[in-house]
Design an enzyme around this catalytic site. Structure first.
Site, mmCIF file in Angstrom:
data_model
loop_
_atom_site.group_PDB
_atom_site.id
_atom_site.type_symbol
_atom_site.label_atom_id
_atom_site.label_comp_id
_atom_site.label_asym_id
_atom_site.label_seq_id
_atom_site.Cartn_x
_atom_site.Cartn_y
_atom_site.Cartn_z
ATOM 1 N N ASN A 10 0.877 -1.176 0.000
ATOM 2 C CA ASN A 10 0.000 0.000 0.000
ATOM 3 C C ASN A 10 0.910 1.221 0.000
ATOM 4 O O ASN A 10 1.502 1.566 1.022
ATOM 5 C CB ASN A 10 -0.925 -0.009 1.217
ATOM 6 N N GLU A 37 -3.759 2.091 -3.089
ATOM 7 C CA GLU A 37 -3.831 3.509 -2.744
ATOM 8 C C GLU A 37 -2.881 4.345 -3.600
ATOM 9 O O GLU A 37 -2.040 5.073 -3.086
ATOM 10 C CB GLU A 37 -3.557 3.733 -1.251
ATOM 11 N N ASP A 150 -4.434 -4.880 0.463
ATOM 12 C CA ASP A 150 -4.799 -4.300 1.751
ATOM 13 C C ASP A 150 -6.237 -4.720 2.043
ATOM 14 O O ASP A 150 -7.166 -4.201 1.432
ATOM 15 C CB ASP A 150 -4.663 -2.780 1.678
ATOM 16 N N ASN A 152 -7.679 -4.443 4.953
ATOM 17 C CA ASN A 152 -8.222 -3.594 6.014
ATOM 18 C C ASN A 152 -8.928 -4.407 7.106
ATOM 19 O O ASN A 152 -9.982 -4.010 7.609
ATOM 20 C CB ASN A 152 -9.155 -2.536 5.428
ATOM 21 N N ASP A 221 -2.391 -6.129 5.654
ATOM 22 C CA ASP A 221 -2.148 -6.484 4.254
ATOM 23 C C ASP A 221 -1.790 -7.970 4.227
ATOM 24 O O ASP A 221 -0.971 -8.420 5.027
ATOM 25 C CB ASP A 221 -0.991 -5.668 3.674
ATOM 26 N N ASP A 250 2.719 4.722 5.097
ATOM 27 C CA ASP A 250 2.456 4.192 6.443
ATOM 28 C C ASP A 250 2.372 2.662 6.432
ATOM 29 O O ASP A 250 2.299 2.045 7.497
ATOM 30 C CB ASP A 250 1.221 4.833 7.094
ATOM 31 N N HIS A 251 2.409 2.065 5.250
ATOM 32 C CA HIS A 251 2.522 0.611 5.126
ATOM 33 C C HIS A 251 3.929 0.247 4.656
ATOM 34 O O HIS A 251 4.570 1.027 3.946
ATOM 35 C CB HIS A 251 1.555 0.061 4.072
#
Length: 264
Positions: A10, A37, A150, A152, A221, A250-251
């Site tokens: 991501n 993303e 991802d 989530n 993920d 941030d991933h």
DNA sequence: ATGCCTAACTAAGTTAGA
């Protein structure tokens, strides 16, 4: 089949992160990469930069947010599907699928679902149902397949540093977890958890409260393998050091290594 | 209950992420 390294990442804004991504590609040389993303429209997708790096690509973008892509080293991924059955027109939660190096690769960004409860959470669960229905015959298919992206979903409390400030979050809700377990119950193998059942593995550390510095992470993920592909699983992990770089997503990227012959 | 941090869009303030 040939030995492969497959990753999901991501990227949280492809344009802002392109130098980081190209550097990581040059260093790790994964054979297949699923990106999520993108936060970029199709015309902004840097096809030429990936070609120069030795990667063919497919992309499904959207302005400002979401967007997924599949990269393939030394070849052009052959698109097999864009959008889930019954949700082809759903631009918010892209699903992109391609045949690459003899493996069917499903790249997904499952809707986040926050705030919860509410329409966004309902949307997440509805999209999950489409995925579960679509995935069932593919799990039992003779064609090797990986579902990567991802999701989530924090599958269990072992997949998060501490649940305290996340109890109301869509990622931890029983409904989200039940959907994920129903997917696994079809027979999909959660690569990292399968190989490292006792290990704390994190893939996402939010930008708040110095969570990276404190290793307050989540595992959201995933790389799921169908029964035809699972025997080839050799190793899996997370390139956590990528999260420590300047301008990091941030991933971090999660990856699997598949061997050329069955491992079990 | 909310902000924290970051990117995108756009032009200072909102939306979205998770």
């Amino acid at each position: 089949m040939k030995a492969l390294k497959i990753a999901t990442f991501n990227i949280n804004g492809l344009r802002a992160r392109l130098p980081n991504l190209l550097q990581w590609l040059a260093r790790e040389r994964p054979d297949i990469v699923c990106l999520q993303e993108l936060k970029a429209q199709d015309k902004q997708f840097p096809v030429a930069d990936f070609e120069a790096a030795g990667y063919g690509s497919l992309h499904h973008g959207q302005a400002s947010w979401n967007g997924v892509a599949i990269l393939a080293r030394d070849t052009q991924p052959l698109e097999t599907r864009r959008g889930l059955p019954g949700a082809e027109d759903d631009l918010q939660s892209p699903y992109l699928e391609a045949a690459v190096h003899g493996v069917l690769v499903g790249c997904l960004y499952l809707p986040n679902g926050n705030p919860q409860p509410g329409s966004k959470f309902d949307y997440k669960l509805a999209w999950f149902e489409h995925l579960i229905a679509y995935a069932e015959p593919l799990q039992a298919s003779e064609h090797p397949m990986v579902l990567a992206g991802d999701f989530n979903v924090v599958p269990t409390d072992f997949d998060i540093y501490n649940t305290r400030s996340w109890l109301k979050d869509a990622l931890l809700q029983p409904e989200s977890r039940a959907c994920y377990q129903r997917l696994l119950a079809q027979g999909w193998v959660d690569s990292i958890r399968h190989l490292y059942p006792e290990k704390r593995v994190y893939i996402f550390w939010d930008y708040f409260r110095q969570h990276w510095q404190k290793n307050s992470g989540l595992r959201i993920d995933h790389l799921l393998l169908n029964t035809a592909l699972a025997p080839y699983l050799k190793n899996a992990g997370v390139d956590a050091r990528v999260r420590n770089e300047p301008h990091a997503s941030d991933h971090a990227p999660a990856w699997i290594e598949l061997a050329g012959r069955k491992q079990r």
